[in-house]
Design an enzyme around this catalytic site. Structure first.
Site, mmCIF file in Angstrom:
data_model
loop_
_atom_site.group_PDB
_atom_site.id
_atom_site.type_symbol
_atom_site.label_atom_id
_atom_site.label_comp_id
_atom_site.label_asym_id
_atom_site.label_seq_id
_atom_site.Cartn_x
_atom_site.Cartn_y
_atom_site.Cartn_z
ATOM 1 N N GLY A 231 0.830 -1.210 0.000
ATOM 2 C CA GLY A 231 0.000 0.000 0.000
ATOM 3 C C GLY A 231 0.854 1.245 0.000
ATOM 4 N N ASN A 232 0.226 2.382 0.222
ATOM 5 C CA ASN A 232 1.002 3.618 0.359
ATOM 6 C C ASN A 232 0.345 4.505 1.406
ATOM 7 O OD1 ASN A 232 -0.843 5.614 -1.009
ATOM 8 N ND2 ASN A 232 -0.558 4.154 -2.691
#
Ligand SMILES: Cc1cc2nc3c(=O)[nH]c(=O)nc-3n(C[C@H](O)[C@H](O)[C@H](O)COP(=O)(O)O)c2cc1C
Length: 427
Positions: A231-232
């Site tokens: 993810g980020n």
């Protein structure tokens, strides 16, 4: 701001120098089951320094009584034009308001407002108010979709009122559909936005009225197995601020939200997605008829080549599995270069850190040319600044070479600066 006759309604400015007038808000409450949610809106308004006069209809008082409104607002509450007549409240309340918000707005109340009826204090107030007026309707789907209600909503919008689209979800009974009152906290954000802009300009302009806009927000997840993902750090705050601002400017807004843990902005249609592939599909569908697309989401550039159907187990020999990645589709490039409506405006975001190949702005200019969008909003994210923070600063680069610097300020302020650029290009 309009002057107030209430001597108690002054607040000291941060410098302690000149007292500033507290915004005068009229909270109209009509007789829908969602009337209780207006208590939360009232609370937020009073706690953030607004003077609020609550004007409930007689039907509203059957759901929530006058003592609740009086206690929460700290002001007397009247429903009819015959109370306190020496102060002429049927004229004064509307005249001295900086903003009127009706939440919930019933089908009946909007019908009366559209036809200029004035048979109680709230409908009189609507005729005397010359400030921004917001209706937050709530009713069953059938009532909302009825041609009579559609016509009344269109009439109110044509006259400049902001009629917020209701949310979808559980209604009064067991049924679900469009007609729920938006989250009271989000109605509050809308009110604050309109009051803030009213302080800066003559009137908050609905320069996106009749425009369809799409905003993407958040960060995508690329699954490795049923429980793990890449993810980020994007929180979705900037995208949500863009959606709120577009609603406040009158647009028909679709927010494609990737893993955003925030309430749905009032008035926006929200499509929730997880992966970059889902984000791409949702944006492509929504963008087909859109006047503007703002891609504030952070899609992952890569995803695992293979997604394990079972949770990947640790091996006993201390080794770790090799992770093979493949590139994801470039959504901004696709939206920019394959426009269904060639006159539409496409805006991208670039979260950049400078390196030995160039400065943040050099890299952003190259990205703008590569992607084919009209505007690129450039954030310097060196050191993780921006993510999850309430503030932002950016440079808005345009394909025609223009550059607008937006100084550090709220994400709402940056959102409006971006819509200013979009509105100018939409003409
Ligand atoms: C339990 C109950 C729930 C209601 N909920 C709504 C509603 O959510 N929206 C609406 O437009 N009318 C609703 N109504 C109907 C309104 O109360 C009715 O139209 C009333 O005349 C509205 O008066 P007002 O617009 O002056 O407040 C409801 C009525 C009842 C009895």
């Amino acid at each position: 701001m309009n002057p107030t006759s209430d001597p108690g309604s002054e607040a000291v400015s941060p410098e302690g120098a000149r007292p500033v007038a507290r915004p005068q808000v009229v909270l109209g409450v009509s007789g829908g089951i969602a009337a209780y949610k207006a208590c939360e809106l009232l609370r937020r308004l009073t706690e953030s320094g607004h003077d609020v006069t609550v004007v409930p209809t007689a039907s509203a008082l059957r759901f929530v009584g006058a003592p609740t409104w009086a206690a929460l607002s700290g002001r007397p509450v009247a429903t009819e034009v015959w109370d306190g007549v020496h102060e002429v409240p049927h004229v004064r309340i509307g005249q001295s308001a900086d903003l009127v918000v009706i939440a919930p707005a019933t089908a009946d109340l909007m019908a009366k407002a559209a036809h200029g009826q004035a048979d109680d204090l709230l409908t009189n107030t609507l005729l005397t108010a010359r400030c921004p007026v917001v209706f937050a309707p709530a009713m069953h789907t059938e009532m909302w979709e009825h041609p009579a209600t559609r016509d009344n909503v269109a009439t109110l919008r044509r006259r400049g009122a902001l009629v917020v689209e209701p949310a979808e979800g559980r209604l009064t009974g067991k049924d679900t559909g469009k007609g729920r009152l938006p989250d009271p906290g989000e109605i509050f954000e809308l009110v604050v936005d309109l009051l803030t802009r009213a302080r800066g300009t003559a009137a908050p302009v609905q320069d996106l009225a009749g425009r369809q806009v799409v905003v993407s927000a958040g960060g995508t997840r690329e699954y490795l197995d049923p429980v793990r993902f890449l993810g980020n750090r994007s929180s979705g705050l900037q995208g949500v601020a863009l959606a709120r601002a577009a609603v406040a400017r009158g647009a028909d807004v679709t927010l494609v939200a990737a893993n955003v843990a925030l309430p749905d902005p009032a008035g926006a249609k929200v499509v929730r997605v997880e992966t970059t592939a889902q984000l791409r599909d949702a944006v492509v569908v929504a963008a087909a008829g859109a006047d503007a697309v703002v891609m504030a989401a952070a899609p992952a550039d890569f995803r695992p080549a293979n997604v394990s159907q079972a949770k990947i187990k640790k091996s006993g020999d201390g080794s770790a599995p090799a992770l093979e990645l493949v590139q994801n589709p470039d959504i901004l490039h696709e939206i920019s270069t394959r426009r269904v409506r060639p006159e539409s405006v496409v805006v991208g975001f670039a979260a950049e850190t400078g390196d030995d190949t160039g400065s943040v702005l050099d890299l952003a200019r190259a990205k703008l040319a590569r992607k084919g969008c009209d505007l690129l909003v450039v954030n310097d994210v060196s050191g993780g600044a921006v993510f999850g923070q309430p503030d932002n600063e950016a440079v808005i680069l345009a394909a025609d070479g223009a550059a607008v610097e937006v100084p550090r300020g709220s994400k709402a302020a940056l959102a409006h600066a971006i819509w200013d650029q979009v509105a100018a290009r939409l003409g």
